[in-house]
Design a protein around this motif. Sequence first.
Motif, mmCIF file in Angstrom:
data_model
loop_
_atom_site.group_PDB
_atom_site.id
_atom_site.type_symbol
_atom_site.label_atom_id
_atom_site.label_comp_id
_atom_site.label_asym_id
_atom_site.label_seq_id
_atom_site.Cartn_x
_atom_site.Cartn_y
_atom_site.Cartn_z
ATOM 1 N N PHE A 137 -22.104 -17.574 6.684
ATOM 2 C CA PHE A 137 -23.621 -18.416 7.388
ATOM 3 C C PHE A 137 -24.168 -17.407 7.643
ATOM 4 N N SER A 138 -25.705 -18.242 6.931
ATOM 5 C CA SER A 138 -27.005 -17.495 6.612
ATOM 6 C C SER A 138 -28.155 -18.126 7.819
ATOM 7 N N THR A 139 -28.038 -19.142 8.881
ATOM 8 C CA THR A 139 -28.435 -19.495 9.921
ATOM 9 C C THR A 139 -27.774 -19.146 10.450
ATOM 10 N N GLN A 143 -24.975 -26.360 12.555
ATOM 11 C CA GLN A 143 -24.716 -27.677 11.482
ATOM 12 C C GLN A 143 -23.918 -26.566 10.425
ATOM 13 N N ASP A 144 -25.287 -25.335 10.572
ATOM 14 C CA ASP A 144 -24.103 -24.190 9.617
ATOM 15 C C ASP A 144 -22.798 -23.141 10.431
ATOM 16 N N ASP A 147 -20.059 -25.734 9.931
ATOM 17 C CA ASP A 147 -20.104 -25.488 8.494
ATOM 18 C C ASP A 147 -18.821 -24.231 8.501
ATOM 19 N N SER A 148 -19.501 -23.125 8.802
ATOM 20 C CA SER A 148 -18.898 -21.779 8.373
ATOM 21 C C SER A 148 -17.005 -21.913 9.256
#
Length: 199
Positions: A137-139, A143-144, A147-148
């Motif tokens: 994940f980048s954030t 949601q992120d 999703d991750s």
Amino acid sequence: MNILIIAEKPSVANRIAFSLGNSSTKTITEKSGVRYYVLQRESDTLYVVSAAGHLFTIHQSDKAVGYPILNVEWAPSYRVNPSAEYTKAYLDTISLVAGKCDFFINACDYDTEGTVIGMNILKFINADEEKSKRMKFSTTTTQDLNDSYTNLMPLDIDNFYAGETRHILDWLWGINLSRALSSAFASSGRRTPLSIGRV
């Protein structure tokens, strides 16, 4: 299934736990003050623990003096550096919680250092690589993170080896050049230990 998720720092562990568990997340604080989280997700129980950055460091594995020094190994940071004593509580908590789990996720930052931090912990707790995955994940938005977790990836072993190699080479060059420099100064009558720092 009981799943252990390892975050790189406490604030990220908190975000992961409350993003994946919503209102079902329970916070547990050990006597040491280190927190971990327990939550239900479908039929799984997730345990979210935190490192405090690097819990392991490279150090000399024998008692040789002088130089060159070539024998090194990973060791818990608190055993090598007195100023890292606080990391023992994190490692103890991770070990305690890992004993309840049968599947493991490295959720440290998705970069070389995060990979090294997470992989060293997985190795320390003897996690089976076949039962281990990577979150990317980048954030740390809900949601992120969801999703991750839904799209787990294989462990990034090659990235670990790249990071480990950099750590080892940095340590080897630093210690050997520092000892050579100190030796050169000593031969001129100055007995001051010198360090060149990180290479």
